[in-house]
Design a protein around this motif. Structure first.
Motif, PDB file in Angstrom:
ATOM      1  N   LYS A   9       0.790  -1.099   0.148  1.00 49.55           N
ATOM      2  CA  LYS A   9      -0.244  -0.248  -0.076  1.00 49.55           C
ATOM      3  C   LYS A   9       1.155   1.265   0.017  1.00 49.55           C
ATOM      4  O   LYS A   9       1.425   1.466   0.881  1.00 49.55           O
ATOM      5  CB  LYS A   9      -0.640  -0.480   1.087  1.00 49.55           C
ATOM      6  N   LYS A  10       1.133   2.168  -1.328  1.00 47.79           N
ATOM      7  CA  LYS A  10       1.491   3.358  -1.471  1.00 47.79           C
ATOM      8  C   LYS A  10       0.882   4.317  -0.710  1.00 47.79           C
ATOM      9  O   LYS A  10      -0.373   4.120  -0.472  1.00 47.79           O
ATOM     10  CB  LYS A  10       1.891   3.567  -2.394  1.00 47.79           C
ATOM     11  N   PRO A  11       2.121   5.186  -0.340  1.00 49.85           N
ATOM     12  CA  PRO A  11       1.119   6.829   0.820  1.00 49.85           C
ATOM     13  C   PRO A  11       0.078   7.487   0.064  1.00 49.85           C
ATOM     14  O   PRO A  11       0.418   6.966  -2.040  1.00 49.85           O
ATOM     15  CB  PRO A  11       1.942   7.290   1.496  1.00 49.85           C
ATOM     16  N   ASP A  12      -0.894   8.146  -0.283  1.00 49.83           N
ATOM     17  CA  ASP A  12      -1.664   8.330  -1.215  1.00 49.83           C
ATOM     18  C   ASP A  12      -1.122  10.009  -1.477  1.00 49.83           C
ATOM     19  O   ASP A  12      -0.642  10.556  -0.837  1.00 49.83           O
ATOM     20  CB  ASP A  12      -2.819   9.279  -0.892  1.00 49.83           C
ATOM     21  N   ARG A  13      -1.287   9.843  -3.060  1.00 53.06           N
ATOM     22  CA  ARG A  13      -0.381  11.334  -3.568  1.00 53.06           C
ATOM     23  C   ARG A  13      -0.818  11.899  -3.333  1.00 53.06           C
ATOM     24  O   ARG A  13      -0.644  13.225  -3.142  1.00 53.06           O
ATOM     25  CB  ARG A  13      -0.204  10.578  -4.923  1.00 53.06           C
ATOM     26  N   ARG A  15      -3.881  15.164  -1.229  1.00 52.60           N
ATOM     27  CA  ARG A  15      -4.431  14.890   0.118  1.00 52.60           C
ATOM     28  C   ARG A  15      -4.734  16.649   0.344  1.00 52.60           C
ATOM     29  O   ARG A  15      -4.723  17.287   0.020  1.00 52.60           O
ATOM     30  CB  ARG A  15      -3.466  15.027   1.519  1.00 52.60           C
ATOM     31  N   GLU A  16      -6.354  16.259   0.433  1.00 47.94           N
ATOM     32  CA  GLU A  16      -6.454  17.093   0.584  1.00 47.94           C
ATOM     33  C   GLU A  16      -6.557  18.529   1.619  1.00 47.94           C
ATOM     34  O   GLU A  16      -6.532  17.807   3.343  1.00 47.94           O
ATOM     35  CB  GLU A  16      -8.317  16.316   1.666  1.00 47.94           C
ATOM     36  N   ASP A  32      -0.834  17.633  -4.472  1.00 44.02           N
ATOM     37  CA  ASP A  32      -0.344  16.301  -4.915  1.00 44.02           C
ATOM     38  C   ASP A  32       0.908  16.727  -3.928  1.00 44.02           C
ATOM     39  O   ASP A  32       2.194  17.487  -3.729  1.00 44.02           O
ATOM     40  CB  ASP A  32       0.471  17.115  -6.294  1.00 44.02           C
ATOM     41  N   THR A  33       1.819  15.197  -3.204  1.00 44.08           N
ATOM     42  CA  THR A  33       2.404  15.538  -2.076  1.00 44.08           C
ATOM     43  C   THR A  33       3.490  15.268  -2.442  1.00 44.08           C
ATOM     44  O   THR A  33       5.078  15.180  -1.954  1.00 44.08           O
ATOM     45  CB  THR A  33       2.192  14.032  -1.267  1.00 44.08           C
TER      46      THR A  33
END
Length: 72
Positions: A9-13, A15-16, A32-33
């Protein structure tokens, strides 16, 4: 490794950063992280349409956050 792989599981690119609902839709600022670029995401429930566009500051330049705060 496919689209629905359960291996890693990759971290979400994206984020809100903030969100605001209205009548039949919503507007969110997404970050966009990987690049720090801020985007405005708007959604209209009535027609199911959405838009995404870079967020501009008062100087007309794209708003970019320091990505270190998102990638600890």
């Amino acid at each position: 490794m496919g689209l629905f792989s359960r291996e890693e599981k990759k971290p979400d690119r994206f984020r809100e950063k903030c969100s605001q609902g209205y009548a039949l839709g919503a507007i969110s600022v997404m970050v966009d992280t990987e690049t720090g670029v801020n985007y405005i995401f708007s959604y209209m429930a009535m027609d199911g349409g959405f838009t995404i566009t870079p967020l501009l500051g008062p100087d007309g330049k794209v708003v970019v956050d320091d990505i270190s705060e998102y990638n600890d």
